[in-house]
Design a protein around this motif. Sequence first.
Motif, mmCIF file in Angstrom:
data_model
loop_
_atom_site.group_PDB
_atom_site.id
_atom_site.type_symbol
_atom_site.label_atom_id
_atom_site.label_comp_id
_atom_site.label_asym_id
_atom_site.label_seq_id
_atom_site.Cartn_x
_atom_site.Cartn_y
_atom_site.Cartn_z
ATOM 1 N N LEU A 65 2.535 -5.332 3.455
ATOM 2 C CA LEU A 65 2.615 -4.699 2.240
ATOM 3 C C LEU A 65 1.442 -4.730 1.532
ATOM 4 O O LEU A 65 0.870 -3.745 0.780
ATOM 5 C CB LEU A 65 3.684 -5.407 1.182
ATOM 6 N N PHE A 123 4.545 -4.296 -6.974
ATOM 7 C CA PHE A 123 5.349 -4.621 -5.855
ATOM 8 C C PHE A 123 6.289 -5.628 -5.956
ATOM 9 O O PHE A 123 5.933 -6.604 -6.880
ATOM 10 C CB PHE A 123 4.203 -5.103 -4.695
ATOM 11 N N HIS A 182 5.666 -0.766 -4.124
ATOM 12 C CA HIS A 182 5.810 -1.389 -2.791
ATOM 13 C C HIS A 182 6.993 -2.473 -2.745
ATOM 14 O O HIS A 182 6.847 -3.129 -3.482
ATOM 15 C CB HIS A 182 4.622 -1.849 -2.312
ATOM 16 N N TYR A 240 11.316 -1.630 4.191
ATOM 17 C CA TYR A 240 10.097 -1.484 3.447
ATOM 18 C C TYR A 240 9.996 -0.210 2.849
ATOM 19 O O TYR A 240 10.110 0.849 3.486
ATOM 20 C CB TYR A 240 8.693 -1.608 4.527
ATOM 21 N N VAL A 282 8.187 2.580 0.031
ATOM 22 C CA VAL A 282 7.025 2.744 -1.137
ATOM 23 C C VAL A 282 7.517 4.176 -1.849
ATOM 24 O O VAL A 282 7.909 4.909 -1.195
ATOM 25 C CB VAL A 282 5.769 3.341 -0.315
#
Length: 215
Positions: A35, A121, A150, A210, A212
């Motif tokens: 990340l 993030f 993120h 994950y 984004v």
Amino acid sequence: MPTANHADSMDAIYRTQRHIYDLTRKYYLLGRDRLIDDLAPPPGGLVLEMGCGTARNLIVAARRYPHAQFLGFDISEAMLENARASIMRAGLSDRIQVTKGDATAFTPRRLFGIGRVDRVFCSYTLSMIPGWEQAIEAGAAALAPGGRMHIVDFGRQQGLPEWFARGLHAWLDRFQVSPRRDMEAVVRQVAHERGLLVEHRNLYRGYAQYAVVRG
């Protein structure tokens, strides 16, 4: 869980754990450095971590991107004590600022006196936050035009043996950690409402996920 109760709960868990947190978590909080490598903030950009804990990620990111400024907040004052000490030891107090805050109801202006940020993030944070859906909404709302959010956290472990998933969940329960099986759906809904795009992938056979979010 009310914010005050959640803060007290996190302090109770991490009052002693914070001293070995970074040493132990590196073995199973997979995907954090991936990340950080993807953040790539613009020159002079502002990067905000939701749930910064001991500031491990902020310090790694600040060294990786010396042209950016970094902000972080956490609901646990015990963790923030370690964070501030680590930032000072790293010689990064001029580039990293941390404060106490609730991820479900924050704005950069309220916490840091600024408008919006270029990157947001959160790393293995949503699985510890009651009302984590609101944290995703608040993170998306904090983005400047062209910014990105993120997120990495525990996945559904769909590609791993069932015994492994059971053992992992039993261990995580001890720390009030609950993998968010519907994280992808919530992220996509928040992004759709704001006209943003989403990339989502499973990592390590579903051990982690994950996402984004970008303009």
